[in-house]
Design a protein around this motif. Structure first.
Motif, PDB file in Angstrom:
ATOM      1  N   VAL A 293       3.590   5.008  -6.407  1.00  0.00           N
ATOM      2  CA  VAL A 293       3.517   4.643  -7.827  1.00  0.00           C
ATOM      3  C   VAL A 293       2.308   5.297  -8.486  1.00  0.00           C
ATOM      4  O   VAL A 293       2.397   5.828  -9.601  1.00  0.00           O
ATOM      5  CB  VAL A 293       3.477   3.112  -7.992  1.00  0.00           C
ATOM      6  N   GLN A 294       1.164   5.269  -7.801  1.00  0.00           N
ATOM      7  CA  GLN A 294      -0.041   5.866  -8.378  1.00  0.00           C
ATOM      8  C   GLN A 294       0.096   7.381  -8.497  1.00  0.00           C
ATOM      9  O   GLN A 294      -0.406   7.987  -9.450  1.00  0.00           O
ATOM     10  CB  GLN A 294      -1.265   5.510  -7.539  1.00  0.00           C
ATOM     11  N   ARG A 295       0.764   7.999  -7.556  1.00  0.00           N
ATOM     12  CA  ARG A 295       1.006   9.441  -7.652  1.00  0.00           C
ATOM     13  C   ARG A 295       1.884   9.736  -8.857  1.00  0.00           C
ATOM     14  O   ARG A 295       1.639  10.692  -9.604  1.00  0.00           O
ATOM     15  CB  ARG A 295       1.673   9.940  -6.360  1.00  0.00           C
ATOM     16  N   THR A 296       2.918   8.915  -9.055  1.00  0.00           N
ATOM     17  CA  THR A 296       3.778   9.076 -10.224  1.00  0.00           C
ATOM     18  C   THR A 296       2.991   8.855 -11.506  1.00  0.00           C
ATOM     19  O   THR A 296       3.125   9.600 -12.480  1.00  0.00           O
ATOM     20  CB  THR A 296       4.950   8.085 -10.155  1.00  0.00           C
ATOM     21  N   ARG A 297       2.145   7.836 -11.490  1.00  0.00           N
ATOM     22  CA  ARG A 297       1.340   7.536 -12.675  1.00  0.00           C
ATOM     23  C   ARG A 297       0.421   8.705 -13.030  1.00  0.00           C
ATOM     24  O   ARG A 297       0.324   9.091 -14.199  1.00  0.00           O
ATOM     25  CB  ARG A 297       0.521   6.268 -12.418  1.00  0.00           C
ATOM     26  N   ARG A 298      -0.229   9.280 -12.020  1.00  0.00           N
ATOM     27  CA  ARG A 298      -1.115  10.414 -12.293  1.00  0.00           C
ATOM     28  C   ARG A 298      -0.330  11.606 -12.839  1.00  0.00           C
ATOM     29  O   ARG A 298      -0.799  12.318 -13.728  1.00  0.00           O
ATOM     30  CB  ARG A 298      -1.867  10.809 -11.021  1.00  0.00           C
TER      31      ARG A 298
ATOM     32  N   GLU B  38       0.432  10.938 -16.460  1.00  0.00           N
ATOM     33  CA  GLU B  38      -0.782  11.094 -17.263  1.00  0.00           C
ATOM     34  C   GLU B  38      -1.102  12.565 -17.508  1.00  0.00           C
ATOM     35  O   GLU B  38      -1.523  12.941 -18.616  1.00  0.00           O
ATOM     36  CB  GLU B  38      -1.952  10.393 -16.577  1.00  0.00           C
TER      37      GLU B  38
ATOM     38  N   ASP C 180       0.831  -1.198   0.000  1.00  0.00           N
ATOM     39  CA  ASP C 180       0.000   0.000   0.000  1.00  0.00           C
ATOM     40  C   ASP C 180       0.868   1.252   0.000  1.00  0.00           C
ATOM     41  O   ASP C 180       0.584   2.227  -0.712  1.00  0.00           O
ATOM     42  CB  ASP C 180      -0.924   0.014   1.214  1.00  0.00           C
TER      43      ASP C 180
ATOM     44  N   ASP D 257       2.360   1.457  -3.457  1.00  0.00           N
ATOM     45  CA  ASP D 257       1.358   1.775  -4.477  1.00  0.00           C
ATOM     46  C   ASP D 257       0.953   3.243  -4.426  1.00  0.00           C
ATOM     47  O   ASP D 257       0.668   3.846  -5.458  1.00  0.00           O
ATOM     48  CB  ASP D 257       0.130   0.885  -4.288  1.00  0.00           C
ATOM     49  N   SER D 258       0.935   3.818  -3.223  1.00  0.00           N
ATOM     50  CA  SER D 258       0.548   5.227  -3.117  1.00  0.00           C
ATOM     51  C   SER D 258       1.522   6.111  -3.889  1.00  0.00           C
ATOM     52  O   SER D 258       1.118   7.076  -4.544  1.00  0.00           O
ATOM     53  CB  SER D 258       0.487   5.659  -1.649  1.00  0.00           C
TER      54      SER D 258
ATOM     55  N   GLU E  21       5.823   2.049 -12.407  1.00  0.00           N
ATOM     56  CA  GLU E  21       6.299   0.945 -11.564  1.00  0.00           C
ATOM     57  C   GLU E  21       7.823   0.866 -11.583  1.00  0.00           C
ATOM     58  O   GLU E  21       8.463   0.736 -10.531  1.00  0.00           O
ATOM     59  CB  GLU E  21       5.713  -0.380 -12.054  1.00  0.00           C
TER      60      GLU E  21
ATOM     61  N   GLU F 221       1.642   2.890 -16.907  1.00  0.00           N
ATOM     62  CA  GLU F 221       1.551   2.002 -15.746  1.00  0.00           C
ATOM     63  C   GLU F 221       2.909   1.388 -15.400  1.00  0.00           C
ATOM     64  O   GLU F 221       3.379   1.473 -14.259  1.00  0.00           O
ATOM     65  CB  GLU F 221       0.535   0.895 -16.008  1.00  0.00           C
TER      66      GLU F 221
END
Length: 214
Positions: free
Chosen positions: A142-147, A150, A136, A139-140, A169, A165
């Motif tokens: 990684v998802q921030r980087t992904r956003r 984007e 978790d 992932d927090s 990662e 994605e």
């Protein structure tokens, strides 16, 4: 393991109901963190924690049933602290500035929490709950980087065909393991030089040669 009283079970389930109780629980968590950072998880004992907190065993068992239970709460606090440290304003223009900002914020958030993160990784090998918490935390980020990637794709800073994605990662794994080597295993790095090198790799990945200027 001793059976909790009804009052103890209620406090474990719903948390302290008074300011004094909340302060005692916080005192135990702070003490536990210092003990875990100093002694590791295996060598730490409940007795060490209550001694560090200047509390009684009874007070400990009012809020936690095991050493494992209080470590889980310490780990959750670390995750919350890191989320808060990374949840700051991000530069809105300039790919280079965005990349440097992301790396600097991650290093700043990771550094004071490195010892607990290392223990989380050790315990995650045998604990499903700890594995979920560690993932978790990862992932927090990684998802921030992904956003972020984007958003940069949307404004043309990053190629539209980039695999967002898996790029997030891979870049996240590189940064995390570098911090693990640095803060947990004692590998020596010059901070600014390292941050600049990491930023260069990120920039080259997100802005490959031939892509239009951001």
């Amino acid at each position: 393991m001793r059976e909790p009283t009804a009052v103890q079970q209620t406090r474990r389930d719903v948390g302290p109901i008074t300011d004094r109780g909340a302060a005692r629980r916080r005192q135990l968590l702070d003490a536990a963190r210092r003990v875990f950072e100093r002694q590791g998880f295996t060598d730490a004992r409940v007795a060490d924690i209550v001694k560090e907190a200047h509390a009684s065993h009874g007070t400990f068992y009012t809020y936690f049933d095991t050493k494992e239970a209080i470590f889980v709460e310490v780990a959750r606090t670390v995750i919350e602290d890191m989320h808060e440290d990374m949840a700051v304003a991000v530069p809105t223009s300039g790919l280079d500035l965005r990349v440097h900002d992301a790396i600097d914020r991650f290093i700043h958030a990771y550094r004071p929490n490195a010892a607990i993160i290392a223990l989380m990784e050790q315990l995650a090998l045998d604990s499903v709950e700890m594995r979920a918490l560690r993932l978790d935390l990862r992932d927090s980020f990684v998802q921030r980087t992904r956003r972020g990637i984007e958003r940069m794709q949307a404004d043309g800073s990053v190629p539209a065909d980039l695999d967002v994605e898996y790029t997030a990662e891979a870049l996240g794994a590189m940064l995390e393991y570098t911090c693990h080597l640095w803060f947990s295993l004692g590998k020596e790095f010059e901070e600014r030089r390292l941050a600049d090198a990491l930023a260069g790799i990120w920039f080259a990945t997100l802005h490959p040669e031939g892509h239009g200027a951001p």
